[in-house]
Design an enzyme around this catalytic site. Structure first.
Site, PDB file in Angstrom:
ATOM      1  N   LEU A  10       7.926  12.997  -2.094  1.00 15.31           N
ATOM      2  CA  LEU A  10       7.778  13.857  -2.909  1.00 15.31           C
ATOM      3  C   LEU A  10       7.609  14.255  -4.761  1.00 15.31           C
ATOM      4  CD1 LEU A  10      11.499  12.042  -2.623  1.00 15.31           C
ATOM      5  CD2 LEU A  10      10.964  13.359  -1.101  1.00 15.31           C
ATOM      6  N   GLY A  55       7.772   9.635   0.001  1.00 11.39           N
ATOM      7  CA  GLY A  55       7.919  10.598   0.723  1.00 11.39           C
ATOM      8  C   GLY A  55       7.127  11.326   1.651  1.00 11.39           C
ATOM      9  N   ASN A  78       5.447   3.062  -1.481  1.00  9.35           N
ATOM     10  CA  ASN A  78       5.285   2.404  -2.922  1.00  9.35           C
ATOM     11  C   ASN A  78       6.676   2.727  -3.518  1.00  9.35           C
ATOM     12  OD1 ASN A  78       5.068   5.458  -3.279  1.00  9.35           O
ATOM     13  ND2 ASN A  78       3.351   5.230  -4.436  1.00  9.35           N
ATOM     14  N   GLU A  79       7.180   3.475  -3.673  1.00  9.74           N
ATOM     15  CA  GLU A  79       8.724   3.815  -4.517  1.00  9.74           C
ATOM     16  C   GLU A  79       9.152   2.049  -5.803  1.00  9.74           C
ATOM     17  OE1 GLU A  79       8.692   4.110  -1.535  1.00  9.74           O
ATOM     18  OE2 GLU A  79      10.436   6.257  -1.437  1.00  9.74           O
TER      19      GLU A  79
HETATM   20  C1  LIG Z   1      23.363   0.640  -4.720  1.00 13.66           C
HETATM   21  C2  LIG Z   1      22.476   1.046  -4.477  1.00 13.66           C
HETATM   22  C3  LIG Z   1      21.738   2.452  -5.356  1.00 13.66           C
HETATM   23  C4  LIG Z   1      21.060   3.260  -4.768  1.00 13.66           C
HETATM   24  C5  LIG Z   1      20.212   4.330  -4.957  1.00 13.66           C
HETATM   25  C6  LIG Z   1      19.040   5.143  -4.219  1.00 13.66           C
HETATM   26  C7  LIG Z   1      18.265   5.845  -5.646  1.00 13.66           C
HETATM   27  C8  LIG Z   1      17.218   6.266  -4.266  1.00 13.66           C
HETATM   28  C9  LIG Z   1      16.398   6.399  -5.623  1.00 13.66           C
HETATM   29  C10 LIG Z   1      14.925   7.185  -5.735  1.00 13.66           C
HETATM   30  C11 LIG Z   1      14.365   7.477  -4.239  1.00 13.66           C
HETATM   31  C12 LIG Z   1      13.604   8.964  -4.322  1.00 13.66           C
HETATM   32  C13 LIG Z   1      12.519   8.789  -3.076  1.00 13.66           C
HETATM   33  C14 LIG Z   1      10.716   8.471  -3.969  1.00 13.66           C
HETATM   34  C15 LIG Z   1      10.063   9.058  -3.142  1.00 13.66           C
HETATM   35  C16 LIG Z   1       8.887  10.089  -3.766  1.00 13.66           C
HETATM   36  O1  LIG Z   1       8.142  10.541  -2.610  1.00 13.66           O
HETATM   37  S1  LIG Z   1       8.376   9.741  -4.945  1.00 13.66           S
HETATM   38  C17 LIG Z   1       6.664  10.033  -4.881  1.00 13.66           C
HETATM   39  C18 LIG Z   1       5.634   9.101  -4.555  1.00 13.66           C
HETATM   40  N1  LIG Z   1       4.260   9.238  -4.569  1.00 13.66           N
HETATM   41  C19 LIG Z   1       3.316   8.637  -5.522  1.00 13.66           C
HETATM   42  O2  LIG Z   1       3.307   7.744  -5.829  1.00 13.66           O
HETATM   43  C20 LIG Z   1       2.319   9.876  -4.937  1.00 13.66           C
HETATM   44  C21 LIG Z   1       1.038   9.907  -6.484  1.00 13.66           C
HETATM   45  N2  LIG Z   1      -0.240  10.907  -6.333  1.00 13.66           N
HETATM   46  C22 LIG Z   1      -0.964  10.556  -5.939  1.00 13.66           C
HETATM   47  O3  LIG Z   1      -0.819   9.090  -6.313  1.00 13.66           O
HETATM   48  C23 LIG Z   1      -2.301  11.078  -6.201  1.00 13.66           C
HETATM   49  O4  LIG Z   1      -2.243  12.382  -6.631  1.00 13.66           O
HETATM   50  C24 LIG Z   1      -2.889  11.259  -4.366  1.00 13.66           C
HETATM   51  C25 LIG Z   1      -1.609  11.794  -3.689  1.00 13.66           C
HETATM   52  C26 LIG Z   1      -3.086   9.654  -4.124  1.00 13.66           C
HETATM   53  C27 LIG Z   1      -3.345  12.198  -4.902  1.00 13.66           C
HETATM   54  O5  LIG Z   1      -4.834  12.152  -5.731  1.00 13.66           O
HETATM   55  P1  LIG Z   1      -5.229  13.082  -6.336  1.00 13.66           P
HETATM   56  O6  LIG Z   1      -6.515  14.183  -4.799  1.00 13.66           O
HETATM   57  O7  LIG Z   1      -6.888  12.639  -7.125  1.00 13.66           O
HETATM   58  O8  LIG Z   1      -4.234  14.325  -6.610  1.00 13.66           O
HETATM   59  P2  LIG Z   1      -4.545  14.454  -8.000  1.00 13.66           P
HETATM   60  O9  LIG Z   1      -5.145  14.806  -9.175  1.00 13.66           O
HETATM   61  O10 LIG Z   1      -3.737  12.909  -9.129  1.00 13.66           O
HETATM   62  O11 LIG Z   1      -3.416  15.361  -8.205  1.00 13.66           O
HETATM   63  C28 LIG Z   1      -3.248  16.570  -8.450  1.00 13.66           C
HETATM   64  C29 LIG Z   1      -1.656  16.808  -9.411  1.00 13.66           C
HETATM   65  O12 LIG Z   1      -0.636  16.281  -8.837  1.00 13.66           O
HETATM   66  C30 LIG Z   1      -0.019  15.490  -9.354  1.00 13.66           C
HETATM   67  N3  LIG Z   1       0.691  15.100  -8.716  1.00 13.66           N
HETATM   68  C31 LIG Z   1       0.936  14.330  -7.676  1.00 13.66           C
HETATM   69  N4  LIG Z   1       1.566  13.580  -6.935  1.00 13.66           N
HETATM   70  C32 LIG Z   1       2.837  14.339  -7.414  1.00 13.66           C
HETATM   71  C33 LIG Z   1       4.154  13.401  -7.010  1.00 13.66           C
HETATM   72  N5  LIG Z   1       4.790  13.382  -6.126  1.00 13.66           N
HETATM   73  N6  LIG Z   1       4.972  14.429  -8.016  1.00 13.66           N
HETATM   74  C34 LIG Z   1       5.060  15.133  -9.210  1.00 13.66           C
HETATM   75  N7  LIG Z   1       3.246  15.626  -9.240  1.00 13.66           N
HETATM   76  C35 LIG Z   1       2.511  14.966  -8.407  1.00 13.66           C
HETATM   77  C36 LIG Z   1      -0.701  15.322 -10.281  1.00 13.66           C
HETATM   78  O13 LIG Z   1      -0.111  14.588 -12.057  1.00 13.66           O
HETATM   79  C37 LIG Z   1      -1.425  15.676 -10.982  1.00 13.66           C
HETATM   80  O14 LIG Z   1      -1.115  17.124 -11.869  1.00 13.66           O
HETATM   81  P3  LIG Z   1      -1.627  18.253 -12.551  1.00 13.66           P
HETATM   82  O15 LIG Z   1      -2.595  17.566 -13.549  1.00 13.66           O
HETATM   83  O16 LIG Z   1      -0.776  19.105 -13.209  1.00 13.66           O
HETATM   84  O17 LIG Z   1      -2.703  19.160 -11.853  1.00 13.66           O
END
Ligand SMILES: CCCCCCCCCCCCC/C=C/C(=O)SCCNC(=O)CCNC(=O)[C@H](O)C(C)(C)COP(=O)(O)OP(=O)(O)OC[C@H]1O[C@@H](n2cnc3c(N)ncnc32)[C@H](O)[C@@H]1OP(=O)(O)O
Length: 203
Positions: A10, A55, A78-79
């Site tokens: 996400l 996500g 990995n949340e």
């Molecule tokens: C009583 C009970 C109550 C229950 C309540 C329930 C509540 C629920 C809680 C909430 C649930 C939420 C569920 C969430 C799900 C998700 O999916 S969260 C997102 C998880 N994603 C990640 O952790 C991945 C993060 N990204 C990376 O690890 C790397 O980017 C990559 C995918 C491995 C790729 O690497 P690389 O090619 O080196 O890319 P980068 O250069 O690092 O990234 C480029 C730019 O993108 C930005 N970015 C990357 N991922 C995200 C993201 N997911 N969201 C926003 N932005 C992201 C990164 O910062 C870079 O940005 P810029 O520098 O601006 O270009």
């Protein structure tokens, strides 16, 4: 296809420093996407061309079959590493894919698996060289399309309806839980730090 990334999960900026009504709408859209994909009558095969965290892993698990590229990629929910938690339908989907015990370990540790590890635990069904992921997915698709459609669809529905009905009946409550959880100051701080760490990693 984006090289090296199937889905980065996400977009965290969609629920970082946003108004409650914006996070509500974001989560409702995600529920829609999941229900449509998981409940699709079509055969769905994920060609996981690269990283697939959180996500991204959910989207892949919503498909009928997963082919993942070999290489330095990872997949998993990995949340917890981000200080957030996987909602019940992420958990149920993973349990349905790799079983209760593996899910329990996987979620608490926020585990991201290599393609080989993911294949070993059944998180993906097949691994292929990166330049052949689509080819492998197409080959598998041919197999699935040979099955009489009505029988395959009914079987899929029997397997998936419980989760679909469960989420469908709890959508409002689930949106409320998401928004109230992610709007907490402590969670917003964790998300901010995580976004910063992603940017730092890049520079
Ligand atoms: C009583 C009970 C109550 C229950 C309540 C329930 C509540 C629920 C809680 C909430 C649930 C939420 C569920 C969430 C799900 C998700 O999916 S969260 C997102 C998880 N994603 C990640 O952790 C991945 C993060 N990204 C990376 O690890 C790397 O980017 C990559 C995918 C491995 C790729 O690497 P690389 O090619 O080196 O890319 P980068 O250069 O690092 O990234 C480029 C730019 O993108 C930005 N970015 C990357 N991922 C995200 C993201 N997911 N969201 C926003 N932005 C992201 C990164 O910062 C870079 O940005 P810029 O520098 O601006 O270009």
């Amino acid at each position: 296809m984006v090289p090296n990334i199937f889905s980065a999960g996400l977009d965290i900026t969609e629920f970082y420093q946003k108004k409650p009504e914006e996070t509500d709408a974001f989560w409702r859209t995600l529920q829609d996407v999941f229900l449509r994909l998981y409940g699709s009558k079509l055969v769905t095969i994920a060609a996981i061309s690269g990283h697939s965290p959180a996500g991204g892993c959910l989207l892949a698990m919503a498909c009928d079959y997963r082919v993942m590229a070999t290489g330095k990629y990872t997949i998993g929910l990995n949340e917890t590493l981000l200080g957030i938690i996987a909602p019940f339908w992420f958990i149920e989907t993973m349990k349905n894919t790799i079983g209760h015990r593996e899910t329990e370990k996987s979620l608490q540790l926020g585990k991201l698996y290599s393609p080989e590890q993911a294949e070993n635990i059944g998180l993906v069904d097949q691994i292929c060289p990166p330049d052949d992921v689509l080819g492998c997915a197409r080959k598998e698709m041919v197999k699935w399309l040979k099955i009489p459609d009505h029988a395959r669809i009914l079987t899929k529905q029997l397997m998936r309806n419980e989760l679909i009905n469960n989420l469908s009946s709890k959508r409002k409550e689930d949106i409320y839980n998401f928004t109230s959880f992610v709007q907490k100051d402590s969670i917003q701080r964790s998300l901010g730090l995580y976004l910063e760490s992603l940017k730092k990693k890049k520079s």
